[in-house]
Structure formats: structure tokens, C-alpha cells
Design a protein around this motif. Sequence first.
Motif, PDB file in Angstrom:
ATOM      1  N   THR A   1       0.832  -1.206   0.000  1.00  0.00           N
ATOM      2  CA  THR A   1       0.000   0.000   0.000  1.00  0.00           C
ATOM      3  C   THR A   1       0.864   1.253   0.000  1.00  0.00           C
ATOM      4  O   THR A   1       0.596   2.203  -0.752  1.00  0.00           O
ATOM      5  CB  THR A   1      -0.933   0.011   1.226  1.00  0.00           C
ATOM      6  OG1 THR A   1      -1.667  -1.211   1.274  1.00  0.00           O
ATOM      7  CG2 THR A   1      -1.898   1.186   1.160  1.00  0.00           C
ATOM      8  N   THR A   2       1.894   1.265   0.822  1.00  0.00           N
ATOM      9  CA  THR A   2       2.780   2.429   0.881  1.00  0.00           C
ATOM     10  C   THR A   2       3.416   2.693  -0.479  1.00  0.00           C
ATOM     11  O   THR A   2       3.497   3.851  -0.926  1.00  0.00           O
ATOM     12  CB  THR A   2       3.869   2.236   1.954  1.00  0.00           C
ATOM     13  OG1 THR A   2       3.244   2.020   3.226  1.00  0.00           O
ATOM     14  CG2 THR A   2       4.778   3.455   2.037  1.00  0.00           C
ATOM     15  N   GLN A   3       3.863   1.645  -1.170  1.00  0.00           N
ATOM     16  CA  GLN A   3       4.472   1.815  -2.486  1.00  0.00           C
ATOM     17  C   GLN A   3       3.474   2.405  -3.481  1.00  0.00           C
ATOM     18  O   GLN A   3       3.816   3.291  -4.270  1.00  0.00           O
ATOM     19  CB  GLN A   3       4.995   0.475  -3.008  1.00  0.00           C
ATOM     20  CG  GLN A   3       5.650   0.559  -4.382  1.00  0.00           C
ATOM     21  CD  GLN A   3       6.794   1.562  -4.419  1.00  0.00           C
ATOM     22  OE1 GLN A   3       7.661   1.571  -3.542  1.00  0.00           O
ATOM     23  NE2 GLN A   3       6.804   2.437  -5.427  1.00  0.00           N
ATOM     24  N   LYS A   4       2.236   1.956  -3.434  1.00  0.00           N
ATOM     25  CA  LYS A   4       1.219   2.489  -4.329  1.00  0.00           C
ATOM     26  C   LYS A   4       0.901   3.944  -3.997  1.00  0.00           C
ATOM     27  O   LYS A   4       0.596   4.751  -4.878  1.00  0.00           O
ATOM     28  CB  LYS A   4      -0.042   1.623  -4.279  1.00  0.00           C
ATOM     29  CG  LYS A   4       0.129   0.271  -4.986  1.00  0.00           C
ATOM     30  CD  LYS A   4      -1.116  -0.591  -4.853  1.00  0.00           C
ATOM     31  CE  LYS A   4      -0.965  -1.885  -5.652  1.00  0.00           C
ATOM     32  NZ  LYS A   4      -1.152  -1.672  -7.085  1.00  0.00           N
ATOM     33  N   MET A   5       0.976   4.285  -2.708  1.00  0.00           N
ATOM     34  CA  MET A   5       0.765   5.676  -2.308  1.00  0.00           C
ATOM     35  C   MET A   5       1.912   6.566  -2.770  1.00  0.00           C
ATOM     36  O   MET A   5       1.702   7.749  -3.086  1.00  0.00           O
ATOM     37  CB  MET A   5       0.572   5.768  -0.794  1.00  0.00           C
ATOM     38  CG  MET A   5      -0.790   5.258  -0.335  1.00  0.00           C
ATOM     39  SD  MET A   5      -1.025   5.237   1.469  1.00  0.00           S
ATOM     40  CE  MET A   5      -0.851   6.980   1.876  1.00  0.00           C
ATOM     41  N   VAL A   6       3.113   6.027  -2.827  1.00  0.00           N
ATOM     42  CA  VAL A   6       4.255   6.774  -3.381  1.00  0.00           C
ATOM     43  C   VAL A   6       3.969   7.135  -4.839  1.00  0.00           C
ATOM     44  O   VAL A   6       4.192   8.274  -5.275  1.00  0.00           O
ATOM     45  CB  VAL A   6       5.561   5.959  -3.275  1.00  0.00           C
ATOM     46  CG1 VAL A   6       6.673   6.615  -4.091  1.00  0.00           C
ATOM     47  CG2 VAL A   6       5.998   5.821  -1.823  1.00  0.00           C
ATOM     48  N   GLU A   7       3.455   6.177  -5.581  1.00  0.00           N
ATOM     49  CA  GLU A   7       3.125   6.420  -6.997  1.00  0.00           C
ATOM     50  C   GLU A   7       1.985   7.432  -7.115  1.00  0.00           C
ATOM     51  O   GLU A   7       1.994   8.291  -7.996  1.00  0.00           O
ATOM     52  CB  GLU A   7       2.742   5.098  -7.661  1.00  0.00           C
ATOM     53  CG  GLU A   7       3.895   4.100  -7.705  1.00  0.00           C
ATOM     54  CD  GLU A   7       3.439   2.689  -8.064  1.00  0.00           C
ATOM     55  OE1 GLU A   7       2.252   2.518  -8.428  1.00  0.00           O
ATOM     56  OE2 GLU A   7       4.267   1.760  -7.963  1.00  0.00           O
ATOM     57  N   LEU A   8       1.009   7.345  -6.207  1.00  0.00           N
ATOM     58  CA  LEU A   8      -0.095   8.307  -6.182  1.00  0.00           C
ATOM     59  C   LEU A   8       0.424   9.706  -5.868  1.00  0.00           C
ATOM     60  O   LEU A   8      -0.009  10.695  -6.477  1.00  0.00           O
ATOM     61  CB  LEU A   8      -1.128   7.873  -5.144  1.00  0.00           C
ATOM     62  CG  LEU A   8      -2.285   8.830  -4.868  1.00  0.00           C
ATOM     63  CD1 LEU A   8      -3.132   9.048  -6.118  1.00  0.00           C
ATOM     64  CD2 LEU A   8      -3.147   8.297  -3.719  1.00  0.00           C
TER      65      LEU A   8
ATOM     66  N   GLY B   1      -3.201  -2.832  -0.172  1.00  0.00           N
ATOM     67  CA  GLY B   1      -2.465  -3.879  -0.869  1.00  0.00           C
ATOM     68  C   GLY B   1      -2.638  -3.838  -2.373  1.00  0.00           C
ATOM     69  O   GLY B   1      -2.752  -2.771  -2.978  1.00  0.00           O
ATOM     70  N   GLU B   2      -2.660  -4.998  -2.985  1.00  0.00           N
ATOM     71  CA  GLU B   2      -2.771  -5.099  -4.435  1.00  0.00           C
ATOM     72  C   GLU B   2      -4.078  -4.518  -4.954  1.00  0.00           C
ATOM     73  O   GLU B   2      -4.181  -4.137  -6.123  1.00  0.00           O
ATOM     74  CB  GLU B   2      -2.642  -6.570  -4.873  1.00  0.00           C
ATOM     75  CG  GLU B   2      -1.261  -7.176  -4.649  1.00  0.00           C
ATOM     76  CD  GLU B   2      -0.179  -6.516  -5.483  1.00  0.00           C
ATOM     77  OE1 GLU B   2      -0.517  -5.846  -6.488  1.00  0.00           O
ATOM     78  OE2 GLU B   2       1.005  -6.651  -5.137  1.00  0.00           O
ATOM     79  N   ASP B   3      -5.098  -4.456  -4.089  1.00  0.00           N
ATOM     80  CA  ASP B   3      -6.400  -3.927  -4.512  1.00  0.00           C
ATOM     81  C   ASP B   3      -6.491  -2.411  -4.418  1.00  0.00           C
ATOM     82  O   ASP B   3      -7.527  -1.828  -4.762  1.00  0.00           O
ATOM     83  CB  ASP B   3      -7.518  -4.562  -3.671  1.00  0.00           C
ATOM     84  CG  ASP B   3      -7.665  -6.050  -3.947  1.00  0.00           C
ATOM     85  OD1 ASP B   3      -7.418  -6.466  -5.099  1.00  0.00           O
ATOM     86  OD2 ASP B   3      -8.014  -6.797  -3.014  1.00  0.00           O
ATOM     87  N   PHE B   4      -5.432  -1.776  -3.943  1.00  0.00           N
ATOM     88  CA  PHE B   4      -5.409  -0.308  -3.886  1.00  0.00           C
ATOM     89  C   PHE B   4      -5.293   0.214  -5.317  1.00  0.00           C
ATOM     90  O   PHE B   4      -4.255   0.065  -5.961  1.00  0.00           O
ATOM     91  CB  PHE B   4      -4.225   0.167  -3.041  1.00  0.00           C
ATOM     92  CG  PHE B   4      -4.158   1.665  -2.843  1.00  0.00           C
ATOM     93  CD1 PHE B   4      -4.733   2.261  -1.726  1.00  0.00           C
ATOM     94  CD2 PHE B   4      -3.502   2.472  -3.756  1.00  0.00           C
ATOM     95  CE1 PHE B   4      -4.655   3.634  -1.539  1.00  0.00           C
ATOM     96  CE2 PHE B   4      -3.403   3.840  -3.574  1.00  0.00           C
ATOM     97  CZ  PHE B   4      -3.983   4.427  -2.464  1.00  0.00           C
ATOM     98  N   ASP B   5      -6.358   0.818  -5.825  1.00  0.00           N
ATOM     99  CA  ASP B   5      -6.418   1.308  -7.202  1.00  0.00           C
ATOM    100  C   ASP B   5      -5.975   2.772  -7.227  1.00  0.00           C
ATOM    101  O   ASP B   5      -6.747   3.671  -6.882  1.00  0.00           O
ATOM    102  CB  ASP B   5      -7.836   1.156  -7.743  1.00  0.00           C
ATOM    103  CG  ASP B   5      -7.956   1.476  -9.222  1.00  0.00           C
ATOM    104  OD1 ASP B   5      -7.151   2.287  -9.736  1.00  0.00           O
ATOM    105  OD2 ASP B   5      -8.852   0.918  -9.882  1.00  0.00           O
TER     106      ASP B   5
END
Length: 199
Positions: free
Chosen positions: A71-78, A182-186
Motif C-alpha cells: 500500500t505504501t508503495q502504491k501511495m508513493v506512486e499516487l 495492498g494489491e487492490d489499492f487502485d
Amino acid sequence: MKKIYLICSLAVFLLIAAGISYFLIRDASAKVPANITLINQNGESYNFGDDKKIKLVEFIYTHCPDICPTTTQKMVELKDDLEKRNVFGKEIEFVTITIDPYRDTPELLQKYMNAFEIQNSDNWIFLTGDQENIKADQKKIREVAESLKFQYKDPGNGQFVHTSFTYLLDENNKYISKFPMGEDFDKQEVYEEIMDELE
């Protein structure tokens, strides 16, 4: 016979509808108490009532093996996408709260940030408890979590079982929406929801 079937079907439908309405109303009324003060990654006090920005709130613990770092990695991209629109830090901030304040000291949170190349700033705040007041601050963290209906428990092995949502709050810390972790974080879905709120 058909009449009984129709009555039973209607009763089931009404119960389901009532259950859905309950959860929608419950979430819509959620709000983080403004008087909660915790410690950030620099050992400084952070009060939820001070910052009048939209917040994306993430709950983690740094020893989490999968869903938290994903989730943190996806938030970095966001964050990168929001920076391109020149709104990150100005109109929205990220707040990451550890559910394991005993182990997750400010120093450990900084190491976690460094692992994701997150700049140490007031735009993405990592919160924990004051080690000198850890029991009281642990209760504050649980109060924040429970205000958003986020649940967690340490079964005794340090591997927390927890709810898997992140939360978007308005400038008054009131619930706007929630998103899977997680992986479902769009990332795109969250981005669009944030931009809709800001426009």
C-alpha cells in the motif's frame, strides 16, 4: 405457498437493505477527533485539529510482510501523480499511522520512509506514540482507528491482524471515502476521488 415465498423474499431483501444502509451511514458519520495528538517521524507533536487539508490516512506496522508495504508503495506512486497537479502538500497530505507504536519508534519510521524514498516533510506524516507515554498514546492510536472503523489485533506473535482499508478525510477530519489496501489499492481510483474533492 407463493405468498409465503414472496413474504420471505421481501423480508430477506429488507434485512439486506437495512444492513447496507447501516454500514453506509456508519461510515459517513465517521470522524477523527480533533484533540488527538501523536508524535511524528521527527519526534514532534502532531494534532489532527491543526491541519486544514484533505488527508489520505493509511494504517501500517513496519514489520508487516505484505499488505502494508504494498500500500505504501502504491501511495508513493499516487503522490507522484498529485505532485504533477501541484496539489500534494498544498491541498492534500498523507498520514501514515503505525498500529505498533511499541516497536515503531520515530527512528524506525524514518527507516521505513527511506526504504520507499519518501522525503521527510510535513506533506507525508508518519505517526507513532511517545515512548515515554506509550500506553496512553497507544490508546490514542486505537481511538483514531476506531473512529474510522479500522480494527487491529496482535495475536501475540507481532504479526498484526487488521482491517485492510485506507481512508480519505476532509479538512475537518470527516470521512469521505475508503479504499482497499495492498494489491487492490487502485491508484487511479483514489487519484480521481481526491481530484473530485479538490475541484
